[in-house]
Design an enzyme around this catalytic site. Structure first.
Site, PDB file in Angstrom:
ATOM      1  N   CYS A 298       0.877  -1.172   0.000  1.00  0.00           N
ATOM      2  CA  CYS A 298       0.000   0.000   0.000  1.00  0.00           C
ATOM      3  C   CYS A 298       0.915   1.222   0.000  1.00  0.00           C
ATOM      4  O   CYS A 298       2.038   1.152  -0.498  1.00  0.00           O
ATOM      5  CB  CYS A 298      -0.991  -0.024   1.162  1.00  0.00           C
ATOM      6  SG  CYS A 298      -0.270   0.197   2.811  1.00  0.00           S
TER       7      CYS A 298
ATOM      8  N   ARG B   9      -3.345  -0.727   5.622  1.00  0.00           N
ATOM      9  CA  ARG B   9      -3.905  -1.762   4.755  1.00  0.00           C
ATOM     10  C   ARG B   9      -2.980  -2.946   4.521  1.00  0.00           C
ATOM     11  O   ARG B   9      -3.383  -4.096   4.720  1.00  0.00           O
ATOM     12  CB  ARG B   9      -4.306  -1.155   3.405  1.00  0.00           C
ATOM     13  CG  ARG B   9      -5.424  -0.149   3.519  1.00  0.00           C
ATOM     14  CD  ARG B   9      -5.695   0.549   2.211  1.00  0.00           C
ATOM     15  NE  ARG B   9      -4.588   1.456   1.881  1.00  0.00           N
ATOM     16  CZ  ARG B   9      -4.493   2.131   0.747  1.00  0.00           C
ATOM     17  NH1 ARG B   9      -5.404   1.968  -0.192  1.00  0.00           N
ATOM     18  NH2 ARG B   9      -3.480   2.956   0.535  1.00  0.00           N
TER      19      ARG B   9
ATOM     20  N   ASP C  15      -7.813   3.964   1.402  1.00  0.00           N
ATOM     21  CA  ASP C  15      -6.952   4.173   2.563  1.00  0.00           C
ATOM     22  C   ASP C  15      -7.758   4.781   3.711  1.00  0.00           C
ATOM     23  O   ASP C  15      -8.305   5.876   3.562  1.00  0.00           O
ATOM     24  CB  ASP C  15      -5.806   5.113   2.171  1.00  0.00           C
ATOM     25  CG  ASP C  15      -4.702   5.164   3.199  1.00  0.00           C
ATOM     26  OD1 ASP C  15      -4.860   4.617   4.314  1.00  0.00           O
ATOM     27  OD2 ASP C  15      -3.654   5.766   2.888  1.00  0.00           O
TER      28      ASP C  15
END
Length: 145
Positions: A9, A15, A118
């Site tokens: 990410c 994440r 996000d």
């Protein structure tokens, strides 16, 4: 089949580590793969975001050991499978290491092929939503691992 799985990410604190630890948990000892994560703009050395960590813990997964690491072309080359959260992450990795393009996929590849947003610096409901998307993505990959 895949010995080294890398999950990517941006910051490597929300994440990708959530997916990393969840995938490790789902595969258990039977998986045999080395699973790690990194960030395109990693907050190198930082632990997992506290809300992400809490959600993992609530689902019986311990991510306390995580420390963010910066993605580089060497990590991409040495990985057998690379899973990204967003299409722009896939594009950035292919630019960084074109030779890795055949092993870079979205975490959501087997579902809707959607980006996983996000949740950083948002309220807990955003993290819960993202956790659900990551869990679905991880579960969808299990049959191929």
């Amino acid at each position: 089949m895949f010995e080294r799985i890398l999950i990517v990410c941006v910051g490597n604190i929300c994440r990708s580590p959530t997916a990393e630890y969840l995938l490790r948990h789902r595969l258990g000892d039977a998986g045999g793969a080395q699973i790690s994560s990194a960030g395109l703009g990693a907050m190198a050395g930082y632990p997992m975001d506290s809300t992400s960590l809490a959600l993992l813990r609530e689902h019986g997964v311990d991510g306390e050991a995580h420390r963010a690491q910066q993605l580089d072309s060497a990590l991409l080359r040495q990985s057998d499978l690379i899973l990204a959260m967003e299409k722009i992450h896939v594009a950035a990795m292919v630019r960084m290491a074109p030779e890795a393009s055949g092993k870079v996929f979205l975490l959501d590849r087997w579902l809707d092929g959607r980006d996983i947003p996000d949740p950083y610096r948002q309220q807990r409901p955003a993290y819960e939503h993202v956790y659900g998307l990551i869990e679905q993505g991880v579960n969808s990959w299990l049959r191929y691992l």
